[in-house]
Design a protein around this motif. Structure first.
Motif, short mmCIF file in Angstrom:
data_model
loop_
_atom_site.label_atom_id
_atom_site.label_comp_id
_atom_site.label_asym_id
_atom_site.label_seq_id
_atom_site.Cartn_x
_atom_site.Cartn_y
_atom_site.Cartn_z
N LEU A 39 0.86 -1.19 0.00
CA LEU A 39 0.00 0.00 0.00
C LEU A 39 0.89 1.24 0.00
N TRP A 68 -8.15 -5.77 -1.24
CA TRP A 68 -6.75 -5.49 -1.56
C TRP A 68 -5.92 -6.52 -0.81
N GLY A 71 -0.55 -5.20 2.32
CA GLY A 71 -0.59 -4.22 3.40
C GLY A 71 0.48 -3.17 3.17
N GLN A 77 -4.33 2.27 3.94
CA GLN A 77 -5.25 1.19 4.30
C GLN A 77 -6.58 1.76 4.80
N LEU A 80 -8.69 3.00 1.90
CA LEU A 80 -9.34 1.88 1.21
C LEU A 80 -10.55 1.38 2.00
N GLU A 81 -10.35 1.19 3.28
CA GLU A 81 -11.42 0.64 4.11
C GLU A 81 -12.61 1.60 4.20
N VAL A 87 -9.06 -4.89 3.27
CA VAL A 87 -7.61 -5.03 3.15
C VAL A 87 -7.19 -6.25 3.96
#
Length: 198
Positions: A39, A68, A71, A77, A80-81, A87
């Protein structure tokens, strides 16, 4: 000083004994879309999220799970979440490949790269890749498999999510191309050129 020639030495796409479960088409089933890797900005996580937004904006008739595999940067992260992407964090290679194997489509969104193993691994597992157009891929003559924008990637992805025929044809085309360019014979020939044996 004389110019030094550059020789592209391909990875070798070897035969696999993989017999694990793969994604199976189900008209009413959930689709899975995956990104993969560190990431970090180089992996084009922002591009990945814009693909998700574009697909949602154009409307997709199937339920889609976004993941994804990998990490790295905690802030990336969280981004994305917040956008609804699961993730996984770092997984053993076997577990990462098992997830990739059961994925409907793999999005390769890196902003720059050499030639990544993940594209070869996805092809071997029968998972079609939708690949961002960057110089390293263009130099390989992969133009027909590349997409230049998040919107174009979302359009290609929409077809893969809704048509098993398109998914299988894309997978077949990618694997055929990669087998030609990344075979043991292609690697052997490149080494002969590099060592001046031809």
């Amino acid at each position: 000083t004389p110019r030094c020639p550059v020789v592209y030495l391909p990875y070798c796409l070897t035969k696999t004994n993989d017999k694990g479960e793969r994604w199976k088409f189900d008209a009413s089933g959930v689709r899975r879309v995956a990104g993969l890797g560190w990431l970090v900005p180089q992996k084009g996580v922002g591009f990945f999220l814009r693909v998700k937004e574009a697909l949602e904006a154009m409307g997709c008739e199937v339920q889609t799970e976004w993941i994804w595999i990998g990490g790295g940067n905690p802030a990336v992260q969280r981004a994305l979440e917040r956008s609804g992407v699961q993730v996984t964090g770092w997984l053993p290679r076997s577990s990462a490949l098992a997830l990739l194997r059961t994925t409907t489509a793999y999005l390769h969104t890196a902003a720059w790269e050499g030639f990544p193993l993940s594209v070869l691994e996805a092809a071997q597992l029968g998972t079609p890749a939708v690949i961002r157009m960057i110089p390293s891929f263009k130099a390989m003559g992969l133009d027909e498999l590349l997409v230049p924008t998040p919107e174009a990637m979302a359009q290609r992805l929409r077809g893969l999510l809704s048509s098993e025929h398109m998914r299988q044809e894309t997978s077949r085309l990618e694997l055929s191309w990669l087998r030609r360019r990344h075979s043991l014979e292609a690697q052997r020939m490149a080494l002969r050129v590099a060592y001046g044996l031809t």
